[in-house]
Motif scaffolding. Structure first.
Motif, PDB file in Angstrom:
ATOM      1  N   TYR A 128     -49.928  -0.259 -41.399  1.00  0.00           N
ATOM      2  CA  TYR A 128     -49.169   0.593 -42.311  1.00  0.00           C
ATOM      3  C   TYR A 128     -49.655   2.047 -42.246  1.00  0.00           C
ATOM      4  CZ  TYR A 128     -47.957   2.747 -46.801  1.00  0.00           C
ATOM      5  OH  TYR A 128     -47.528   3.617 -47.771  1.00  0.00           O
ATOM      6  N   LEU A 129     -50.974   2.229 -42.136  1.00  0.00           N
ATOM      7  CA  LEU A 129     -51.542   3.583 -42.069  1.00  0.00           C
ATOM      8  C   LEU A 129     -51.387   4.214 -40.685  1.00  0.00           C
ATOM      9  CD1 LEU A 129     -54.849   3.022 -44.066  1.00  0.00           C
ATOM     10  CD2 LEU A 129     -52.783   4.203 -44.857  1.00  0.00           C
ATOM     11  N   GLY A 130     -51.031   3.408 -39.693  1.00  0.00           N
ATOM     12  CA  GLY A 130     -50.928   3.913 -38.326  1.00  0.00           C
ATOM     13  C   GLY A 130     -52.297   4.102 -37.684  1.00  0.00           C
ATOM     14  N   ALA A 131     -53.280   3.301 -38.113  1.00  0.00           N
ATOM     15  CA  ALA A 131     -54.655   3.451 -37.646  1.00  0.00           C
ATOM     16  C   ALA A 131     -54.882   2.750 -36.312  1.00  0.00           C
ATOM     17  CB  ALA A 131     -55.616   2.892 -38.694  1.00  0.00           C
ATOM     18  N   ARG A 132     -55.808   3.319 -35.533  1.00  0.00           N
ATOM     19  CA  ARG A 132     -56.211   2.764 -34.249  1.00  0.00           C
ATOM     20  C   ARG A 132     -57.655   2.285 -34.339  1.00  0.00           C
ATOM     21  NH1 ARG A 132     -54.688   7.582 -34.010  1.00  0.00           N
ATOM     22  NH2 ARG A 132     -56.720   8.373 -33.367  1.00  0.00           N
ATOM     23  N   LYS A 133     -57.931   1.129 -33.763  1.00  0.00           N
ATOM     24  CA  LYS A 133     -59.288   0.579 -33.764  1.00  0.00           C
ATOM     25  C   LYS A 133     -60.062   1.192 -32.595  1.00  0.00           C
ATOM     26  CE  LYS A 133     -61.298  -3.982 -34.421  1.00  0.00           C
ATOM     27  NZ  LYS A 133     -61.024  -5.421 -34.239  1.00  0.00           N
ATOM     28  N   ASN A 134     -61.226   1.790 -32.892  1.00  0.00           N
ATOM     29  CA  ASN A 134     -62.055   2.442 -31.882  1.00  0.00           C
ATOM     30  C   ASN A 134     -63.481   1.932 -31.962  1.00  0.00           C
ATOM     31  OD1 ASN A 134     -59.920   4.167 -31.190  1.00  0.00           O
ATOM     32  ND2 ASN A 134     -60.527   5.664 -32.718  1.00  0.00           N
ATOM     33  N   THR A 135     -64.142   1.880 -30.817  1.00  0.00           N
ATOM     34  CA  THR A 135     -65.573   1.599 -30.765  1.00  0.00           C
ATOM     35  C   THR A 135     -66.228   2.783 -30.070  1.00  0.00           C
ATOM     36  OG1 THR A 135     -65.159  -0.774 -30.608  1.00  0.00           O
ATOM     37  CG2 THR A 135     -67.358  -0.007 -30.004  1.00  0.00           C
ATOM     38  N   MET A 136     -67.065   3.512 -30.798  1.00  0.00           N
ATOM     39  CA  MET A 136     -67.756   4.674 -30.236  1.00  0.00           C
ATOM     40  C   MET A 136     -68.847   4.205 -29.279  1.00  0.00           C
ATOM     41  SD  MET A 136     -66.291   7.280 -31.687  1.00  0.00           S
ATOM     42  CE  MET A 136     -67.389   8.672 -31.688  1.00  0.00           C
ATOM     43  N   LEU A 137     -69.035   4.946 -28.209  1.00  0.00           N
ATOM     44  CA  LEU A 137     -70.064   4.631 -27.233  1.00  0.00           C
ATOM     45  C   LEU A 137     -71.424   4.526 -27.918  1.00  0.00           C
ATOM     46  CD1 LEU A 137     -70.705   4.241 -24.231  1.00  0.00           C
ATOM     47  CD2 LEU A 137     -71.105   6.702 -24.092  1.00  0.00           C
ATOM     48  N   GLY A 138     -72.110   3.419 -27.687  1.00  0.00           N
ATOM     49  CA  GLY A 138     -73.422   3.203 -28.282  1.00  0.00           C
ATOM     50  C   GLY A 138     -73.401   2.407 -29.571  1.00  0.00           C
ATOM     51  N   ASN A 139     -72.235   2.255 -30.201  1.00  0.00           N
ATOM     52  CA  ASN A 139     -72.128   1.465 -31.429  1.00  0.00           C
ATOM     53  C   ASN A 139     -71.793   0.015 -31.095  1.00  0.00           C
ATOM     54  OD1 ASN A 139     -72.586   3.736 -32.937  1.00  0.00           O
ATOM     55  ND2 ASN A 139     -70.474   3.991 -33.603  1.00  0.00           N
ATOM     56  N   ASN A 140     -72.263  -0.913 -31.899  1.00  0.00           N
ATOM     57  CA  ASN A 140     -71.910  -2.319 -31.704  1.00  0.00           C
ATOM     58  C   ASN A 140     -70.913  -2.786 -32.765  1.00  0.00           C
ATOM     59  OD1 ASN A 140     -73.577  -2.344 -33.903  1.00  0.00           O
ATOM     60  ND2 ASN A 140     -74.902  -3.992 -33.194  1.00  0.00           N
ATOM     61  N   PHE A 141     -70.124  -1.847 -33.285  1.00  0.00           N
ATOM     62  CA  PHE A 141     -69.104  -2.150 -34.288  1.00  0.00           C
ATOM     63  C   PHE A 141     -67.899  -1.249 -34.045  1.00  0.00           C
ATOM     64  CE2 PHE A 141     -71.910   1.095 -35.922  1.00  0.00           C
ATOM     65  CZ  PHE A 141     -71.037   2.059 -36.414  1.00  0.00           C
ATOM     66  N   SER A 142     -66.765  -1.645 -34.595  1.00  0.00           N
ATOM     67  CA  SER A 142     -65.524  -0.878 -34.460  1.00  0.00           C
ATOM     68  C   SER A 142     -65.143  -0.253 -35.789  1.00  0.00           C
ATOM     69  CB  SER A 142     -64.386  -1.789 -33.985  1.00  0.00           C
ATOM     70  OG  SER A 142     -64.686  -2.348 -32.744  1.00  0.00           O
ATOM     71  N   GLU A 143     -64.351   0.815 -35.717  1.00  0.00           N
ATOM     72  CA  GLU A 143     -63.812   1.493 -36.904  1.00  0.00           C
ATOM     73  C   GLU A 143     -62.342   1.787 -36.639  1.00  0.00           C
ATOM     74  OE1 GLU A 143     -67.450   4.297 -38.354  1.00  0.00           O
ATOM     75  OE2 GLU A 143     -66.335   4.975 -36.605  1.00  0.00           O
ATOM     76  N   TYR A 144     -61.587   1.899 -37.713  1.00  0.00           N
ATOM     77  CA  TYR A 144     -60.194   2.324 -37.609  1.00  0.00           C
ATOM     78  C   TYR A 144     -60.103   3.805 -37.950  1.00  0.00           C
ATOM     79  CZ  TYR A 144     -58.239  -2.401 -37.254  1.00  0.00           C
ATOM     80  OH  TYR A 144     -57.883  -3.652 -36.838  1.00  0.00           O
ATOM     81  N   HIS A 145     -59.349   4.553 -37.126  1.00  0.00           N
ATOM     82  CA  HIS A 145     -59.141   5.980 -37.352  1.00  0.00           C
ATOM     83  C   HIS A 145     -57.649   6.273 -37.374  1.00  0.00           C
ATOM     84  CE1 HIS A 145     -63.246   5.980 -35.701  1.00  0.00           C
ATOM     85  NE2 HIS A 145     -63.415   6.990 -36.527  1.00  0.00           N
ATOM     86  N   VAL A 146     -57.278   7.271 -38.136  1.00  0.00           N
ATOM     87  CA  VAL A 146     -55.901   7.750 -38.194  1.00  0.00           C
ATOM     88  C   VAL A 146     -55.950   9.272 -38.091  1.00  0.00           C
ATOM     89  CG1 VAL A 146     -55.840   7.823 -40.729  1.00  0.00           C
ATOM     90  CG2 VAL A 146     -53.727   7.536 -39.468  1.00  0.00           C
ATOM     91  N   ASP A 147     -54.935   9.879 -37.488  1.00  0.00           N
ATOM     92  CA  ASP A 147     -54.919  11.327 -37.300  1.00  0.00           C
ATOM     93  C   ASP A 147     -54.630  12.101 -38.580  1.00  0.00           C
ATOM     94  OD1 ASP A 147     -55.563  11.197 -34.591  1.00  0.00           O
ATOM     95  OD2 ASP A 147     -53.463  11.008 -33.995  1.00  0.00           O
ATOM     96  N   ASP A 148     -54.106  11.434 -39.599  1.00  0.00           N
ATOM     97  CA  ASP A 148     -53.754  12.098 -40.861  1.00  0.00           C
ATOM     98  C   ASP A 148     -54.985  12.617 -41.590  1.00  0.00           C
ATOM     99  OD1 ASP A 148     -51.087  11.487 -40.469  1.00  0.00           O
ATOM    100  OD2 ASP A 148     -51.185   9.664 -41.665  1.00  0.00           O
ATOM    101  N   SER A 149     -54.764  13.585 -42.469  1.00  0.00           N
ATOM    102  CA  SER A 149     -55.826  14.092 -43.334  1.00  0.00           C
ATOM    103  C   SER A 149     -56.147  13.045 -44.407  1.00  0.00           C
ATOM    104  CB  SER A 149     -55.395  15.396 -44.004  1.00  0.00           C
ATOM    105  OG  SER A 149     -54.374  15.135 -44.942  1.00  0.00           O
ATOM    106  N   PRO A 150     -57.338  13.107 -44.998  1.00  0.00           N
ATOM    107  CA  PRO A 150     -57.667  12.158 -46.069  1.00  0.00           C
ATOM    108  C   PRO A 150     -56.652  12.168 -47.211  1.00  0.00           C
ATOM    109  CG  PRO A 150     -59.616  13.341 -45.396  1.00  0.00           C
ATOM    110  CD  PRO A 150     -58.459  13.979 -44.691  1.00  0.00           C
TER     111      PRO A 150
END
Length: 89
Positions: free
Chosen positions: A31-53
């Protein structure tokens, strides 16, 4: 899941915004249009969206979430959102 954490770096207050971790509700992330990303060096994923908070908070309010608290941690802004759910006891 009744809780969602929303955060951004102070220097990036116009986006992108982090809206969840790898265990977040996929329907809400979609619904938020978020993408799941894993940053290099992290062993976990986060969701990011281009919108402002602000836009993310507006979208979450439309589906029943409310801000519980907000804080600054170093150079990061964090909002804790909560949505009432029906519980069977």
């Amino acid at each position: 899941m009744p809780y969602v954490l929303v955060s951004t770096q102070i220097r990036l207050e116009t986006g992108p915004t982090m809206v969840g971790d790898e265990y977040s509700d996929p329907a809400i992330m979609n619904y938020l249009g978020a993408r799941k990303n894993t940053m290099l060096g992290n062993n976990f994923s986060e969701y990011h969206v281009d919108d402002s908070p602000r836009l993310v908070l507006d979208k979450l309010e439309k589906i029943g979430f409310r801000v519980v608290t907000m804080t600054g941690v170093g150079q990061t802004l964090v909002w804790c959102m909560y949505k009432e759910t029906d519980c069977i006891t």
